[in-house]
Scaffold this motif. Structure first.
Motif, PDB file in Angstrom:
ATOM      1  N   GLU A 107       0.512  -1.179  -0.106  1.00  0.00           N
ATOM      2  CA  GLU A 107      -0.081   0.289   0.018  1.00  0.00           C
ATOM      3  C   GLU A 107       0.891   1.276  -0.050  1.00  0.00           C
ATOM      4  O   GLU A 107       0.255   2.336  -0.506  1.00  0.00           O
ATOM      5  N   SER A 144      -0.608  -4.789  -3.186  1.00  0.00           N
ATOM      6  CA  SER A 144      -1.722  -3.962  -2.978  1.00  0.00           C
ATOM      7  C   SER A 144      -2.427  -3.630  -4.327  1.00  0.00           C
ATOM      8  O   SER A 144      -2.113  -2.464  -4.676  1.00  0.00           O
ATOM      9  N   ARG A 147      -4.544  -0.215  -3.869  1.00  0.00           N
ATOM     10  CA  ARG A 147      -3.809   1.122  -3.848  1.00  0.00           C
ATOM     11  C   ARG A 147      -3.400   1.480  -5.298  1.00  0.00           C
ATOM     12  O   ARG A 147      -3.558   2.541  -5.467  1.00  0.00           O
ATOM     13  N   ASP A 150      -6.261   2.799  -7.150  1.00  0.00           N
ATOM     14  CA  ASP A 150      -6.733   4.135  -6.562  1.00  0.00           C
ATOM     15  C   ASP A 150      -5.623   5.225  -7.239  1.00  0.00           C
ATOM     16  O   ASP A 150      -6.001   6.179  -7.546  1.00  0.00           O
ATOM     17  N   GLY A 179      -4.200  -3.286   1.912  1.00  0.00           N
ATOM     18  CA  GLY A 179      -5.100  -2.178   1.731  1.00  0.00           C
ATOM     19  C   GLY A 179      -6.438  -2.545   1.599  1.00  0.00           C
ATOM     20  O   GLY A 179      -6.890  -3.728   2.116  1.00  0.00           O
TER      21      GLY A 179
END
Length: 271
Positions: A107, A144, A147, A150, A179
């Motif tokens: 993450e 992750s 992440r 995102d 995450g």
């Protein structure tokens, strides 16, 4: 002796909000083309039009050893300079795409190795590839995917380009282990009109962490949890030795944005 044969899965994962978002992007892009054509300069949005905004998200978690990481990096360097990939870029209405390359692990580990740049010919592809060639490969624990999605979504929404197609291309050798739940990140990206494609890699080398090779169901995991959006697809790679050839085919499909995949990859032997 093992024959490495890619498995291709196409998945259409659409949401009403995602469709509306893409329609609005298309209308905005069309208006921008008209303005740019009329004035011959960037005017209005301040963003440069391209056919595609593409984030290459590359797994460098500690389960990827140095040998595999080098094969993976070399695969991207070779693929981006491939004549057929360049032809795919040139085939779009504008003949150019915007691209960035990000390495990811846990993450707290997302490193932008190459900043956003326009690829529109062999020269620009060589410049991008040269930056990859001369950049070190990072590594960090954990995985992750959520992440990374995102971060990639943020990058797409906060760059200097505008395009009718927005894509995150994720390669990885394991499931999400850090995450928030990856489906939440995936669904949020889809709502923003972003497509997520996958390149899950099953390596048969011993895991550096001593946990054994990735599970044979990694492709199914990506299908259920990671990929999504309009014309989303994945190509499963059996071994990093096959990575380069399969990546070239994936990029051609991804850049053209069609629903057809024609794999003409010769079988690759792995000892």
């Amino acid at each position: 002796m093992l024959w490495v044969i890619p498995r291709v899965i196409i998945k259409n994962f659409k949401s009403l909000r995602g469709i509306i978002s893409r329609l609005m992007q298309g209308l905005l892009l069309g208006s921008y083309f008209c303005i740019t054509s009329a004035y011959g300069a960037d005017y209005g949005t301040g963003q440069e039009p391209v056919d595609l905004e593409l984030v290459l998200a590359v797994d460098v978690s500690s389960s990827v050893d140095e040998y595999e990481a080098n094969l993976q990096r070399r695969g991207y360097i070779e693929a981006l300079k491939d004549p057929e990939v360049i032809d795919s870029i040139r085939s779009g209405p504008l003949g150019r795409i915007a691209l960035t390359y990000i390495e990811w692990a846990g993450e707290q580990h997302q490193i932008k190795v190459v900043e956003w740049a326009i690829l529109d010919d062999l020269e620009s592809a060589n410049i991008f590839s040269d930056k990859l060639t001369h950049s070190p490969i990072s590594s960090a624990p954990s995985t992750s995917i959520s992440r990374m999605i995102d971060v990639a979504s943020f990058e797409i929404e906060n760059n200097n380009f505008i395009a009718p197609r927005l894509v995150i291309d994720i390669s990885g050798d394991g499931p999400n282990s850090d995450g928030r739940h990856v489906q939440l990140a995936r669904n949020d990206a889809i709502k923003r009109g972003i497509t997520i494609n996958g390149l899950p890699v099953l390596s048969f080398r011993p895991n550096p962490n001593g946990f054994g090779a990735p599970s044979a169901w990694l492709g199914d995991y990506y299908l259920k949890n990671v990929i999504g959006g309009e014309n989303a697809f994945l190509i499963e790679v059996l071994g990093f030795e096959a990575f380069s050839d399969i990546l070239k085919e994936k990029l051609k499909r991804e850049i053209r944005g069609t629903s057809e995949i024609a794999l003409t990859i010769p079988n690759t032997q792995q000892n």
